[in-house]
Scaffold this motif. Structure first.
Motif, PDB file in Angstrom:
ATOM      1  N   THR A 108       0.863  -1.177   0.000  1.00 56.60           N
ATOM      2  CA  THR A 108       0.000   0.000   0.000  1.00 56.60           C
ATOM      3  C   THR A 108       0.899   1.226   0.000  1.00 56.60           C
ATOM      4  O   THR A 108       1.728   1.402   0.888  1.00 56.60           O
ATOM      5  CB  THR A 108      -0.944   0.039   1.221  1.00 56.60           C
ATOM      6  OG1 THR A 108      -0.183   0.240   2.407  1.00 56.60           O
ATOM      7  CG2 THR A 108      -1.736  -1.247   1.336  1.00 56.60           C
ATOM      8  N   VAL A 109       0.753   2.040  -1.037  1.00 55.58           N
ATOM      9  CA  VAL A 109       1.538   3.263  -1.179  1.00 55.58           C
ATOM     10  C   VAL A 109       0.653   4.414  -0.717  1.00 55.58           C
ATOM     11  O   VAL A 109      -0.411   4.654  -1.302  1.00 55.58           O
ATOM     12  CB  VAL A 109       1.972   3.453  -2.650  1.00 55.58           C
ATOM     13  CG1 VAL A 109       2.746   4.749  -2.813  1.00 55.58           C
ATOM     14  CG2 VAL A 109       2.809   2.259  -3.112  1.00 55.58           C
ATOM     15  N   ASN A 110       1.083   5.113   0.317  1.00 50.14           N
ATOM     16  CA  ASN A 110       0.225   6.091   0.976  1.00 50.14           C
ATOM     17  C   ASN A 110       0.800   7.502   0.965  1.00 50.14           C
ATOM     18  O   ASN A 110       2.015   7.690   1.024  1.00 50.14           O
ATOM     19  CB  ASN A 110       0.030   5.707   2.447  1.00 50.14           C
ATOM     20  CG  ASN A 110      -0.605   4.360   2.644  1.00 50.14           C
ATOM     21  OD1 ASN A 110      -1.822   4.244   2.736  1.00 50.14           O
ATOM     22  ND2 ASN A 110       0.222   3.318   2.736  1.00 50.14           N
ATOM     23  N   ASP A 111      -0.087   8.489   0.943  1.00 53.48           N
ATOM     24  CA  ASP A 111       0.285   9.828   1.364  1.00 53.48           C
ATOM     25  C   ASP A 111       0.448   9.806   2.878  1.00 53.48           C
ATOM     26  O   ASP A 111      -0.220   9.023   3.570  1.00 53.48           O
ATOM     27  CB  ASP A 111      -0.801  10.836   0.996  1.00 53.48           C
ATOM     28  CG  ASP A 111      -0.804  11.209  -0.482  1.00 53.48           C
ATOM     29  OD1 ASP A 111       0.157  10.821  -1.184  1.00 53.48           O
ATOM     30  OD2 ASP A 111      -1.746  11.883  -0.915  1.00 53.48           O
ATOM     31  N   ALA A 131      -7.115   1.774  -6.105  1.00 58.16           N
ATOM     32  CA  ALA A 131      -6.817   3.153  -5.737  1.00 58.16           C
ATOM     33  C   ALA A 131      -8.085   3.844  -5.300  1.00 58.16           C
ATOM     34  O   ALA A 131      -9.201   3.364  -5.548  1.00 58.16           O
ATOM     35  CB  ALA A 131      -6.176   3.906  -6.903  1.00 58.16           C
ATOM     36  N   ALA A 132      -7.897   4.985  -4.656  1.00 57.40           N
ATOM     37  CA  ALA A 132      -9.035   5.789  -4.231  1.00 57.40           C
ATOM     38  C   ALA A 132      -9.729   6.391  -5.448  1.00 57.40           C
ATOM     39  O   ALA A 132      -9.191   6.420  -6.554  1.00 57.40           O
ATOM     40  CB  ALA A 132      -8.560   6.886  -3.283  1.00 57.40           C
ATOM     41  N   GLN A 133     -10.925   6.879  -5.214  1.00 58.17           N
ATOM     42  CA  GLN A 133     -11.797   7.323  -6.295  1.00 58.17           C
ATOM     43  C   GLN A 133     -11.199   8.429  -7.150  1.00 58.17           C
ATOM     44  O   GLN A 133     -10.327   9.187  -6.715  1.00 58.17           O
ATOM     45  CB  GLN A 133     -13.128   7.801  -5.711  1.00 58.17           C
ATOM     46  CG  GLN A 133     -14.041   6.677  -5.239  1.00 58.17           C
ATOM     47  CD  GLN A 133     -14.720   5.961  -6.391  1.00 58.17           C
ATOM     48  OE1 GLN A 133     -14.754   6.462  -7.505  1.00 58.17           O
ATOM     49  NE2 GLN A 133     -15.253   4.773  -6.135  1.00 58.17           N
ATOM     50  N   ILE A 175     -10.360   6.176 -17.370  1.00 60.76           N
ATOM     51  CA  ILE A 175     -10.620   5.033 -16.492  1.00 60.76           C
ATOM     52  C   ILE A 175      -9.537   4.808 -15.444  1.00 60.76           C
ATOM     53  O   ILE A 175      -9.809   4.211 -14.403  1.00 60.76           O
ATOM     54  CB  ILE A 175     -10.800   3.729 -17.304  1.00 60.76           C
ATOM     55  CG1 ILE A 175      -9.578   3.487 -18.208  1.00 60.76           C
ATOM     56  CG2 ILE A 175     -12.082   3.753 -18.094  1.00 60.76           C
ATOM     57  CD1 ILE A 175      -9.551   2.108 -18.823  1.00 60.76           C
ATOM     58  N   ASN A 176      -8.317   5.283 -15.704  1.00 59.75           N
ATOM     59  CA  ASN A 176      -7.252   5.057 -14.733  1.00 59.75           C
ATOM     60  C   ASN A 176      -6.878   6.305 -13.936  1.00 59.75           C
ATOM     61  O   ASN A 176      -5.906   6.284 -13.163  1.00 59.75           O
ATOM     62  CB  ASN A 176      -5.997   4.499 -15.425  1.00 59.75           C
ATOM     63  CG  ASN A 176      -6.114   3.011 -15.698  1.00 59.75           C
ATOM     64  OD1 ASN A 176      -6.786   2.292 -14.977  1.00 59.75           O
ATOM     65  ND2 ASN A 176      -5.478   2.556 -16.758  1.00 59.75           N
ATOM     66  N   ASN A 177      -7.631   7.402 -14.125  1.00 57.87           N
ATOM     67  CA  ASN A 177      -7.367   8.561 -13.286  1.00 57.87           C
ATOM     68  C   ASN A 177      -7.866   8.268 -11.881  1.00 57.87           C
ATOM     69  O   ASN A 177      -8.864   7.557 -11.692  1.00 57.87           O
ATOM     70  CB  ASN A 177      -8.054   9.802 -13.844  1.00 57.87           C
ATOM     71  CG  ASN A 177      -7.429  11.084 -13.316  1.00 57.87           C
ATOM     72  OD1 ASN A 177      -6.380  11.056 -12.664  1.00 57.87           O
ATOM     73  ND2 ASN A 177      -8.064  12.202 -13.599  1.00 57.87           N
ATOM     74  N   HIS A 178      -7.197   8.796 -10.891  1.00 56.76           N
ATOM     75  CA  HIS A 178      -7.463   8.364  -9.522  1.00 56.76           C
ATOM     76  C   HIS A 178      -6.902   9.373  -8.536  1.00 56.76           C
ATOM     77  O   HIS A 178      -6.205  10.321  -8.910  1.00 56.76           O
ATOM     78  CB  HIS A 178      -6.785   7.002  -9.279  1.00 56.76           C
ATOM     79  CG  HIS A 178      -5.300   7.064  -9.441  1.00 56.76           C
ATOM     80  ND1 HIS A 178      -4.687   7.150 -10.674  1.00 56.76           N
ATOM     81  CD2 HIS A 178      -4.293   7.091  -8.532  1.00 56.76           C
ATOM     82  CE1 HIS A 178      -3.373   7.231 -10.518  1.00 56.76           C
ATOM     83  NE2 HIS A 178      -3.105   7.200  -9.235  1.00 56.76           N
ATOM     84  N   ASN A 179      -7.190   9.153  -7.269  1.00 51.87           N
ATOM     85  CA  ASN A 179      -6.550   9.912  -6.198  1.00 51.87           C
ATOM     86  C   ASN A 179      -5.342   9.097  -5.744  1.00 51.87           C
ATOM     87  O   ASN A 179      -5.485   7.975  -5.269  1.00 51.87           O
ATOM     88  CB  ASN A 179      -7.527  10.123  -5.035  1.00 51.87           C
ATOM     89  CG  ASN A 179      -6.959  11.017  -3.957  1.00 51.87           C
ATOM     90  OD1 ASN A 179      -5.798  10.904  -3.587  1.00 51.87           O
ATOM     91  ND2 ASN A 179      -7.785  11.910  -3.440  1.00 51.87           N
ATOM     92  N   GLY A 180      -4.161   9.668  -5.900  1.00 50.20           N
ATOM     93  CA  GLY A 180      -2.936   8.936  -5.598  1.00 50.20           C
ATOM     94  C   GLY A 180      -2.615   8.805  -4.123  1.00 50.20           C
ATOM     95  O   GLY A 180      -1.552   8.293  -3.768  1.00 50.20           O
TER      96      GLY A 180
END
Length: 312
Positions: A108-111, A131-133, A175-180
């Motif tokens: 899990t890669v997190n901020d 990934a997040a929405q 489709i692959n855009n996300h909240n990183g």
């Protein structure tokens, strides 16, 4: 008293999943206060051992901060020179080199500003990259331009906001855009995604004008394109696993179903105590009060606030 839910014991089959929790800390006080809270939430609510937490720090980080981190016995700490100052979030790629993928099923890669409250590892980690929405930037048109310039064809999309009168006016989302802020990557896919991710970071750094005002989203865009390279699509996780501090309708089922991770986004004070927005649900405000109370006890025991005062 607010009841917080803890992880249930896993079945024999479920214990096959093992997670590494990772984050990158840049040389900024903002990240210093956040990462201590991040570590606390993993220890307190996920029962994660320090040996499963990987904190990669910019080599420019404050020595007092690094010394305090090293007091956490077993915590994996590594120092790396920044890749870029143009788009600081892109530096988070550096953390991937520090994780022995053979020891884990997922990373899990997190901020740093994530606060894990109730997260069912077995439920939310599967064979897909998660990934997040979706977030509203960059827009779909930016991805269209990138795909055109690099000869990638046409980007796939879903309709984010349908226009009942004119389909051509529908808001499209790549489709692959996300909240990183949270990525869940099966280690079986990590190496291939990792290589493509770095390649796209480098490409976009050489062509920043294509992102325009979205250059801070370079990291997010590069990861999206890495998935395209590998014929992967993001399997979105629920919004409650990326919950902001202004939510007006808090659902109790998020706790019961172990699907609640707060994304603080600067809604905290100089010691890392979370501060919900005025419009936030009363239930969320109550939850944050309890979290702050528990964090204060832990942080005082660890002398975190003393450290923060020294480097402020």
């Amino acid at each position: 008293m607010i009841s917080l839910f803890f992880r249930k014991k896993n079945s024999v089959e479920e214990t096959q999943k093992k997670l590494a929790y990772s984050c990158f800390v840049d040389s900024n006080f903002k990240f210093y206060k956040e990462v201590f809270r991040f570590i606390w939430s993993l220890e307190r609510f996920q029962k994660v051992a320090y040996s499963d937490i990987f904190v990669t720090c910019s080599s420019c980080c404050d020595p007092s901060f690094l010394a305090k981190l090293r007091e956490f016995e077993g915590l994996n700490i590594s120092l790396r020179d920044r890749m870029t100052a143009v788009s600081p979030p892109a530096n988070k790629w550096l953390q991937l080199d520090a994780i022995p993928v053979e020891d884990f099923t997922h990373v899990t890669v997190n901020d740093c500003d994530k606060l894990y409250v109730a997260f069912d590892e077995q439920r939310w980690c599967n064979g897909n990259v998660r990934a997040a929405q979706f977030v509203p930037r960059p827009t779909f048109s930016v991805f269209e331009e990138i795909f055109s310039q690099y000869g990638l064809g046409k980007p796939s999309f879903y309709v984010a906001k349908p226009d009942p009168k004119d389909v051509s006016q529908d808001d499209r989302a790549y489709i692959n855009n996300h909240n990183g802020g949270l990525l869940i990557i099966p280690t079986s896919k990590l190496e291939q995604v990792k290589e493509s991710w770095l390649r796209w970071i480098d490409r976009l750094l050489e062509n920043l004008e294509i992102l325009g005002a979205n250059h801070r989203n370079l990291d997010q865009v590069a990861f999206s394109l890495a998935l395209h390279d590998n014929d992967l699509e993001i399997d979105f996780i629920p919004k409650s696993l990326d919950l902001g501090m202004g939510v007006s309708h808090f659902q109790e089922k998020w706790l019961k179903k172990e699907e609640l991770i707060l994304h603080i986004h600067g809604d905290d004070d100089s010691y890392g105590f979370v501060r919900p927005k005025p419009a936030a649900s009363k239930r969320l405000i109550e939850l944050c009060e309890q979290l702050n109370s528990e964090y204060m006890v832990w942080a005082e025991q660890k002398e975190i606030f003393t450290c923060l005062d020294q480097i402020r």
